[in-house]
Design a protein around this motif. Structure first.
Motif, PDB file in Angstrom:
ATOM      1  N   ASP A 180       0.958  -1.256  -0.166  1.00 14.04           N
ATOM      2  CA  ASP A 180      -0.186  -0.122   0.035  1.00 14.04           C
ATOM      3  C   ASP A 180       0.833   1.307   0.027  1.00 14.04           C
ATOM      4  O   ASP A 180       1.192   1.744   1.239  1.00 14.04           O
ATOM      5  N   TRP A 181       1.439   1.586  -1.236  1.00 14.83           N
ATOM      6  CA  TRP A 181       2.449   2.357  -1.385  1.00 14.83           C
ATOM      7  C   TRP A 181       1.848   4.026  -0.768  1.00 14.83           C
ATOM      8  O   TRP A 181       2.942   4.821  -0.320  1.00 14.83           O
ATOM      9  N   ASN A 182       0.752   4.307  -1.023  1.00 19.54           N
ATOM     10  CA  ASN A 182       0.345   5.486  -0.881  1.00 19.54           C
ATOM     11  C   ASN A 182      -0.342   5.692   0.646  1.00 19.54           C
ATOM     12  O   ASN A 182      -0.643   6.937   0.985  1.00 19.54           O
ATOM     13  N   GLY A 183      -0.286   4.421   1.375  1.00 23.59           N
ATOM     14  CA  GLY A 183      -1.213   4.600   2.301  1.00 23.59           C
ATOM     15  C   GLY A 183      -2.775   4.979   2.500  1.00 23.59           C
ATOM     16  O   GLY A 183      -3.320   5.468   3.330  1.00 23.59           O
ATOM     17  N   ASN A 184      -3.251   4.449   1.357  1.00 24.17           N
ATOM     18  CA  ASN A 184      -4.432   4.898   0.924  1.00 24.17           C
ATOM     19  C   ASN A 184      -5.604   3.765   0.977  1.00 24.17           C
ATOM     20  O   ASN A 184      -6.856   3.445   0.522  1.00 24.17           O
ATOM     21  N   GLY A 185      -5.114   2.421   1.411  1.00 23.88           N
ATOM     22  CA  GLY A 185      -5.723   1.136   1.293  1.00 23.88           C
ATOM     23  C   GLY A 185      -5.645   0.494  -0.030  1.00 23.88           C
ATOM     24  O   GLY A 185      -6.414  -0.632   0.058  1.00 23.88           O
ATOM     25  N   ARG A 186      -4.961   1.001  -0.933  1.00 19.40           N
ATOM     26  CA  ARG A 186      -4.966   0.555  -2.205  1.00 19.40           C
ATOM     27  C   ARG A 186      -3.601  -0.037  -2.423  1.00 19.40           C
ATOM     28  O   ARG A 186      -2.638   0.588  -2.702  1.00 19.40           O
ATOM     29  N   SER A 187      -3.438  -1.372  -2.645  1.00 22.35           N
ATOM     30  CA  SER A 187      -2.074  -2.046  -3.036  1.00 22.35           C
ATOM     31  C   SER A 187      -1.817  -2.299  -4.388  1.00 22.35           C
ATOM     32  O   SER A 187      -2.809  -2.461  -5.163  1.00 22.35           O
ATOM     33  N   ARG A 201       6.896   6.566   0.926  1.00 24.78           N
ATOM     34  CA  ARG A 201       5.956   6.761   0.029  1.00 24.78           C
ATOM     35  C   ARG A 201       5.642   8.045  -0.506  1.00 24.78           C
ATOM     36  O   ARG A 201       6.253   9.058   0.053  1.00 24.78           O
TER      37      ARG A 201
END
Length: 201
Positions: A180-187, A201
């Motif tokens: 989850d590179w952006n820390g938004n719950g989307r891997s 990130r």
């Protein structure tokens, strides 16, 4: 710098195709080729100097004043001459500034280096690329910008599934790392040498 009086403006100025080689000698010429980098961001100022170097020294004899700079200054200061100085103006049809054609970069040249003015010669356009394949992007002038080669693999820190037109495997020595590179719950995947190492990130 050229000054043209009404009725003597060259035809190629009227047609917006200036050719200084057909004009009379310039009113002022400052050949500063050796130090042009010290002169930039100029401003054109048109002012009325009653008793400047030209007008003051050539002031004629009038109304009891003998002439010359001191007489000019005395004439301007004398309140009796206020009405004579009430209306003073310039009547200028146009002021045009041109760039020499040779100041623009030719084919294959960088328009922002070598003394060029950030423009390409007629028929050429600015093309932005990593021309030296060293990660440094800059412009060159070409008639048509060369097409970018299609990537054969995905570089470090890039998404192998986000490369057009389809999936491109990670380049040699890199592996697909899911996080989850952006820390938004989307891997999603990015290419790195080691997936266990922390990546910003």
């Amino acid at each position: 710098m050229w000054v043209f009086f009404r009725g003597s403006v060259p035809e190629n100025i009227e047609t917006e195709d200036p050719d200084p080689s057909t004009w009379e000698p310039p009113y002022a010429n400052f050949p500063l080729s050796s130090c042009m980098n010290h002169f930039h961001d100029h401003q054109l100022i048109i002012n009325t100097a009653w008793c400047g170097d030209l007008a003051g020294n050539t002031f004629p004899t009038m109304n009891g004043f003998p002439g010359g700079r001191a007489s000019c200054e005395g004439y301007v200061r004398d309140p009796r001459n206020k009405e004579a100085l009430n209306e003073s103006y310039w009547l200028i049809n146009s002021v045009k500034i041109y760039k020499a054609r040779e100041s623009c970069a030719g084919a294959g040249d960088d328009p922002f280096s070598g003394g060029f003015d950030g423009c390409c010669q007629d028929g050429l356009q600015q093309c932005l690329r990593d021309w030296d394949n060293d990660g440094r992007y800059f412009y060159r002038c070409f008639a048509d910008c060369p097409e970018l080669p299609s990537p054969t693999c995905t570089e470090v820190g890039q998404d192998p599934y986000g490369q057009a037109p389809s999936f491109q495997q990670c380049c040699g020595g890199l592996q697909q790392c899911l996080n989850d590179w952006n820390g938004n719950g989307r891997s999603y995947y990015l290419c790195f040498a080691e997936c266990s190492s922390p990546h910003p990130r």
